[in-house]
Design an enzyme around this catalytic site. Structure first.
Site, short mmCIF file in Angstrom:
data_model
loop_
_atom_site.label_atom_id
_atom_site.label_comp_id
_atom_site.label_asym_id
_atom_site.label_seq_id
_atom_site.Cartn_x
_atom_site.Cartn_y
_atom_site.Cartn_z
N HIS A 18 -13.89 -28.61 9.33
CA HIS A 18 -14.55 -28.08 8.13
C HIS A 18 -15.69 -27.15 8.59
CE1 HIS A 18 -16.21 -28.63 3.95
NE2 HIS A 18 -17.31 -28.27 4.59
N HIS B 127 -24.10 -35.29 6.66
CA HIS B 127 -25.00 -34.47 7.47
C HIS B 127 -26.45 -34.62 7.04
CE1 HIS B 127 -23.75 -32.13 3.98
NE2 HIS B 127 -24.77 -31.30 4.14
N GLU C 189 -31.25 -28.31 0.36
CA GLU C 189 -30.08 -27.90 -0.42
C GLU C 189 -30.23 -28.31 -1.88
OE1 GLU C 189 -26.49 -29.53 1.21
OE2 GLU C 189 -27.09 -29.21 3.28
N HIS D 187 -30.95 -32.20 -1.96
CA HIS D 187 -30.98 -32.92 -0.69
C HIS D 187 -31.95 -32.16 0.20
CE1 HIS D 187 -26.81 -33.98 -2.29
NE2 HIS D 187 -27.55 -35.05 -2.41
N HIS E 248 -26.89 -36.89 3.48
CA HIS E 248 -26.01 -36.86 2.31
C HIS E 248 -24.59 -36.52 2.75
CE1 HIS E 248 -27.40 -32.72 2.80
NE2 HIS E 248 -26.31 -32.32 2.18
O1 LIG Z 1 -23.95 -31.00 0.88
C1 LIG Z 1 -23.15 -30.31 0.25
O2 LIG Z 1 -22.33 -30.81 -0.53
C2 LIG Z 1 -23.07 -28.82 0.53
C3 LIG Z 1 -22.29 -28.58 1.79
C4 LIG Z 1 -20.96 -28.28 1.73
C5 LIG Z 1 -20.24 -28.11 2.89
O3 LIG Z 1 -18.93 -27.79 2.82
C6 LIG Z 1 -20.84 -28.27 4.12
C7 LIG Z 1 -22.18 -28.55 4.18
C8 LIG Z 1 -22.91 -28.70 3.01
O4 LIG Z 1 -24.23 -28.97 3.04
FE LIG Z 2 -25.25 -30.53 2.34
#
Ligand SMILES: O=C(O)Cc1cc(O)ccc1O
Ligand SMILES: [Fe+2]
Length: 466
Positions: free
Chosen positions: A306, A349, A355, A382, A388
């Site tokens: 991803h 992560h 975010e 976040h 998260h």
């Molecule tokens: O946290 C989230 O949903 C947003 C997000 C989406 C992604 O595909 C990779 C990292 C990211 O922070």
């Molecule tokens: Fe994220």
């Protein structure tokens, strides 16, 4: 003097290009030829320069437009503080009023409000920095049920406003012309540009990001090459359009038009006899623009893993550090997922960047569950280093999914304002809106299963023996 509005059937024609040098005349011959400020500009207009950068900003950063108008913007009595502005209790510039907390936050959809117009319906929910230092950002939710008064105009002295339409149509009259902004479209109104928001289809709700520093740019494409993501030609700028109502002179006549500005997150108002929408022609590269998110050329992995969501960046506002944005505007549009042997939703992560996310329509592939869930018109935050990722239901679903090519997000679009700054939340965002989901953490990650299986022969305290 009766008001004469020149209705141009072509007022929703647009000019195309991102930060291009454009020119447009509502009346042929209104633009001077070969110079900007002739002794007597054509048609008896005044020339007015609108600077988006320092006069001496490097050429590749320099942004300005020349406006040819019936009366210059300066022709008004002094501004008076309104004291009752929606930002008074929510000053981003006052650190005491922003709460910096590491908690993951999620909001239920924000209420519609039939009593407000676009300006009184703007709520600062989070932010960082200080508009007087031209540093930082403000994040907003808007909800409105009324068009702005046809004799009013608003501009922000604090920054450029990126508006993400979530519900309902915004018909925005700017000094430089009209922009029609529908859900799945965005627009940017630069600092200083006066505008008036009409609601042709009824109540509206959406999100906005104000940029106190610099301007939005298209992200670098690097090895992607010369096309892809948001293409420059898909950004649309208005054509000139004006009204004629100016009293006998600049100061004579009843004060009919209200101009409100947001200056250091407080509102100031003046009243003048002449319409602020009197720009007959303009040229330059500092202008409002709109963009249809459906035109985004989404790119992703065609092998495995991803990728970082930076591949979904529509617009980026750089900080002084290369590759580090004070604000990226990132979208998660419908797309094909084909990666093999891959956990396809976002990984778990902790991010150096903060975010803030919203949902324009549909569902988001990392968030299935929760009482309220992550729903259109809601939001999440976040903050710096706050862990998260997918909720338990999404994790189990993706862990066990058959990895065929799959179209995700049909009819949906989430977005993210991602910032290198840690973000503080306003009192409105934490309390007054009454939308914070109390059980977000527990509902998302409380049910995560332990999949760890200690291989046979490895004792629990084997790490102690090494
Ligand atoms: O946290 C989230 O949903 C947003 C997000 C989406 C992604 O595909 C990779 C990292 C990211 O922070
Ligand atoms: Fe994220």
């Amino acid at each position: 003097m009766p008001t004469t509005t020149f209705e141009f059937p072509e007022r929703y024609r647009y000019q195309n290009g991102f930060r291009s040098y454009l020119e447009t005349e509502a009346v042929p011959g209104a633009l001077p030829i070969g110079q900007n400020s002739p002794q007597k500009p054509p048609l008896g207009l005044y020339a007015e320069k609108l600077s988006g950068t320092a006069f001496t900003a490097p050429r590749h950063e320099n942004q300005q437009s020349w406006l040819y108008r019936v009366l210059p913007s300066s022709a008004h009595p002094p501004f008076v503080s309104t004291g009752d502005g929606p930002f008074e209790s929510e000053k981003a510039s006052s650190p005491a009023r922003l709460e910096y907390i590491p908690n993951q936050l999620r909001w239920d959809p924000f209420d519609h409000d039939d009593t407000t117009d676009f300006v009184s319906g703007l709520h600062l929910i989070a932010g960082a920095g200080d508009p007087t230092l031209k540093q930082g950002i403000g994040m907003y939710i808007y909800a409105a049920g009324k068009s702005m008064d046809s004799h009013s105009a608003f501009y922000s002295s604090d920054g450029d406003l990126l508006i993400v339409a979530q519900d309902g149509v915004l018909d925005i009259r700017t000094e430089l012309g009209w922009l029609l902004v529908r859900p799945m479209e965005i627009c940017v109104i630069p600092r200083g540009v006066k505008y008036q928001v009409h609601l042709p289809s009824g109540p509206v709700r959406g999100y906005a990001l104000e940029l106190y520093q610099g301007h939005f740019a298209l992200p670098e494409l690097g090895p992607i090459g010369s096309n892809g993501l948001a293409n420059a030609r898909d950004f649309q700028a208005p054509v000139a359009c004006f009204s004629e109502d100016f009293g006998a002179t600049a100061s004579a006549g009843p004060s009919k038009y209200t101009v409100t500005t947001k200056f250091n997150n407080s509102l100031f108002r003046t009243e003048q006899a002449h319409t602020p929408f009197d720009v007959v022609a303009w040229h330059g590269n500092y202008y409002p623009y709109k963009y249809d998110l459906g035109r985004f050329n989404t790119i992703g992995s065609i092998s495995y893993d991803h990728p970082d969501p930076s591949i979904f960046t529509v617009l980026s506002a750089p900080s002084d550090r290369p590759g580090t944005a004070v604000a990226d505007f990132v979208i998660f549009p419908p797309r094909w997922l084909v990666a093999e042997d891959t956990f396809r939703p976002p990984w778990y992560h902790r991010n150096n960047m903060a975010e803030f996310m919203g949902l324009i329509a549909g569902a988001y592939d990392a968030k299935k569950g929760g009482t309220g869930g992550f729903v259109p018109g809601g939001a999440s935050l976040h903050n710096t280093m706050s862990g998260h990722g997918p909720d338990a239901a999404s994790y189990e679903g993706a862990r066990n999914a058959e990895l065929r090519p799959a179209l995700v997000g049909t009819g949906s679009c989430a977005f993210m304002f991602e910032s290198c700054l840690s973000v503080g939340v306003t009192e409105w965002g934490l309390k007054m809106c009454k939308k914070v989901q109390e059980y977000y953490n527990e509902e998302s990650w409380g049910g995560l299963q332990v999949h760890w299986k200690r291989p046979e022969g490895v004792s629990t305290d084997s790490h102690l023996l090494q």
